[in-house]
Design an enzyme around this catalytic site. Structure first.
Site, short mmCIF file in Angstrom:
data_model
loop_
_atom_site.label_atom_id
_atom_site.label_comp_id
_atom_site.label_asym_id
_atom_site.label_seq_id
_atom_site.Cartn_x
_atom_site.Cartn_y
_atom_site.Cartn_z
N ASP A 140 44.50 42.10 42.74
CA ASP A 140 44.60 41.69 41.63
C ASP A 140 44.82 43.00 40.59
O ASP A 140 43.78 43.48 40.67
CB ASP A 140 43.55 40.74 41.15
CG ASP A 140 43.94 40.52 39.59
OD1 ASP A 140 44.69 39.22 39.36
OD2 ASP A 140 43.19 40.81 38.62
N TYR B 283 45.20 47.52 33.16
CA TYR B 283 44.10 48.29 33.83
C TYR B 283 44.45 49.96 34.13
O TYR B 283 43.80 50.57 34.62
CB TYR B 283 43.72 47.67 35.33
CG TYR B 283 43.41 46.23 35.13
CD1 TYR B 283 43.11 45.58 33.96
CD2 TYR B 283 43.46 45.30 36.27
CE1 TYR B 283 42.86 44.46 33.98
CE2 TYR B 283 43.01 44.06 36.27
CZ TYR B 283 42.95 43.55 35.09
OH TYR B 283 42.44 42.04 35.04
N LYS C 269 49.68 41.70 35.70
CA LYS C 269 49.83 40.81 34.74
C LYS C 269 50.37 41.52 33.54
O LYS C 269 50.28 42.90 33.41
CB LYS C 269 48.56 40.45 34.16
CG LYS C 269 47.43 39.99 35.23
CD LYS C 269 45.99 39.63 34.77
CE LYS C 269 45.19 39.34 35.88
NZ LYS C 269 44.64 40.84 36.25
N HIS D 46 49.15 38.05 30.62
CA HIS D 46 47.59 38.14 30.48
C HIS D 46 46.63 37.42 29.68
O HIS D 46 45.51 37.07 30.06
CB HIS D 46 47.63 39.61 30.37
CG HIS D 46 46.08 40.24 30.91
ND1 HIS D 46 46.01 41.34 31.30
CD2 HIS D 46 45.09 39.71 31.11
CE1 HIS D 46 44.92 41.82 31.93
NE2 HIS D 46 44.21 40.80 31.82
N1 LIG Z 1 42.78 37.81 33.24
C1 LIG Z 1 41.97 38.44 32.90
O1 LIG Z 1 41.79 38.32 31.57
C2 LIG Z 1 40.74 39.05 33.20
C3 LIG Z 1 39.55 39.43 32.84
C4 LIG Z 1 38.44 40.01 33.57
C5 LIG Z 1 38.64 40.25 34.79
N2 LIG Z 1 39.97 40.06 35.54
C6 LIG Z 1 39.92 40.57 36.91
O2 LIG Z 1 39.05 39.59 37.54
C7 LIG Z 1 38.47 40.81 38.48
C8 LIG Z 1 36.86 40.48 38.63
O3 LIG Z 1 36.19 40.33 37.55
P1 LIG Z 1 35.11 41.32 36.74
O4 LIG Z 1 35.54 42.65 37.28
O5 LIG Z 1 35.38 41.04 35.25
O6 LIG Z 1 33.69 41.01 37.28
P2 LIG Z 1 32.92 40.40 38.71
O7 LIG Z 1 34.21 40.61 39.73
O8 LIG Z 1 32.60 38.93 38.56
O9 LIG Z 1 32.02 41.42 38.73
C9 LIG Z 1 32.07 42.90 38.97
C10 LIG Z 1 30.83 43.58 38.76
O10 LIG Z 1 29.84 42.75 39.83
C11 LIG Z 1 29.25 43.84 40.69
N3 LIG Z 1 29.17 43.44 42.07
C12 LIG Z 1 30.12 43.13 42.79
N4 LIG Z 1 29.86 42.67 43.92
C13 LIG Z 1 28.63 42.52 43.90
C14 LIG Z 1 27.66 41.69 44.91
N5 LIG Z 1 28.09 41.50 45.92
N6 LIG Z 1 26.53 41.82 44.22
C15 LIG Z 1 25.94 42.09 42.93
N7 LIG Z 1 27.01 42.75 42.33
C16 LIG Z 1 28.30 42.83 42.54
C17 LIG Z 1 30.23 44.97 40.38
O11 LIG Z 1 29.27 46.45 40.45
P3 LIG Z 1 29.74 47.53 41.54
O12 LIG Z 1 31.12 48.05 41.30
O13 LIG Z 1 28.65 48.42 41.43
O14 LIG Z 1 29.69 46.77 42.96
C18 LIG Z 1 30.62 44.95 39.11
O15 LIG Z 1 29.80 45.34 38.12
C19 LIG Z 1 38.67 41.91 37.77
O16 LIG Z 1 38.09 43.21 38.30
C20 LIG Z 1 40.14 41.71 37.22
O17 LIG Z 1 41.13 42.01 38.39
C21 LIG Z 1 40.87 39.35 34.73
#
Ligand SMILES: NC(=O)c1ccc[n+]([C@@H]2O[C@H](COP(=O)([O-])OP(=O)(O)OC[C@H]3O[C@@H](n4cnc5c(N)ncnc54)[C@H](OP(=O)(O)O)[C@@H]3O)[C@@H](O)[C@H]2O)c1
Length: 274
Positions: free
Chosen positions: A42, A47, A72, A105
């Site tokens: 994704d 980004y 997106k 997005h």
């Molecule tokens: N459509 C939208 O508006 C939108 C908005 C936000 C996000 N997104 C997409 O969704 C993806 C995921 O969401 P997100 O990045 O916001 O949050 P997330 O995946 O819920 O969390 C990422 C965070 O969690 C940590 N983490 C990852 N695996 C872990 C584990 N097994 N145990 C503990 N901590 C862990 C990571 O740190 P480390 O790097 O230190 O592991 C990072 O700080 C994004 O990367 C993006 O592609 C889309």
């Protein structure tokens, strides 16, 4: 790999989120994820890492047809001509002839949704995107999008984790045969500190983050966790070899709150759609 099927699309239930991953780290993590068995990546124009995502896909050696790539379109490109130009630029950066899923997005109330969707549908018909969908759409806006779109919308990518009650928008997605793709599925790492998830995890020999992801997958929700650490790529992928009981699923569902949102919606113009 499990898949979630929706309106003709077959979406791998686990993907790698790439927000905030950049440069060589991004390319390396995408490559490593695909080598480990991830089949869904994704990204997004905003980004600023589409080039590195493309590099990682090529370096992995995994066949293009076996990887599901989502990007997106950012809201400042929602006028029809801008949308088409910006997506062509995304494809140049990714060095791909098409993406598997192209999403709007965020809602943009400044530009008529009918115009934006018209342009999105045209790109699908022209073969630049296999499937199209939306992200951060409310129930009302989702209904409007389905009514206006001449091509099937296959998903709504939304903030979704056990700490946020998204039942209404999830029900609306199901009604329209759209997949729910969960962003921030481990609550930006917050799941790690939850006592209930940790206790259930201990019973299965799993971490709290794995239980959190498993909970969503067991609800037929696609998850796209992001990590910048190699060992967590494997941890987040090891969610298909255990099953949460009905009682455990119910207990986890009890964590949900209406105000459990992490991502700031204030700039999205949401108020104008609710
Ligand atoms: N459509 C939208 O508006 C939108 C908005 C936000 C996000 N997104 C997409 O969704 C993806 C995921 O969401 P997100 O990045 O916001 O949050 P997330 O995946 O819920 O969390 C990422 C965070 O969690 C940590 N983490 C990852 N695996 C872990 C584990 N097994 N145990 C503990 N901590 C862990 C990571 O740190 P480390 O790097 O230190 O592991 C990072 O700080 C994004 O990367 C993006 O592609 C889309």
């Amino acid at each position: 790999m499990l898949f979630v099927e929706a309106n003709g699309a077959k979406i791998p239930a686990l993907g790698l989120g790439t927000w905030e991953l950049s440069g060589r780290t991004c390319a390396r993590l995408v490559e490593q994820a695909l080598r480990l068995g991830y089949r869904h990546i994704d990204t997004a124009q905003v980004y600023d890492n589409e080039r590195e995502v493309g590099d990682g896909i090529r370096a992995s050696g995994v066949r293009r047809d076996d990887v599901f790539v989502t990007t997106k379109v950012w809201t400042n490109h929602f006028a029809p001509h801008d949308l088409e130009r910006s997506v062509k630029e995304s494809l140049v950066r990714l060095r791909l002839p098409s993406v598997d899923l192209l999403l709007l997005h965020w809602p943009n109330p400044q530009i008529p949704l009918a115009d934006t969707l018209g342009a999105l549908c045209k790109l699908k018909r022209d073969g630049l995107a296999r499937h199209i969908g939306v992200s951060n759409f409310t129930v009302k806006l989702l209904q409007e999008a389905v009514r206006l779109s001449t091509e099937p919308l296959v998903c709504n990518q939304i903030e979704c984790h056990p700490f946020l009650d998204q039942s209404k928008v999830i029900a609306a997605c199901r009604k329209h045969d759209m997949a729910v793709v969960a962003y921030s599925p481990i609550a930006r790492g917050g799941a790690r500190n939850d006592k209930l998830l940790a206790r259930i995890g201990t019973a299965h020999g799993k971490t709290a983050a794995q239980v959190c992801l498993r909970f969503l997958v067991q609800h037929d929700i696609v998850v796209i966790p992001r990590t910048s650490k190699d060992q967590r790529l494997s941890e987040n992928a090891a969610i298909f070899d255990f099953t949460l009981s009905a009682a455990e699923m119910k207990e986890i569902a009890g964590l949900a709150h209406r105000d459990g949102r992490i991502v700031d919606w204030s700039y999205s113009g949401r108020a104008q759609w609710d």
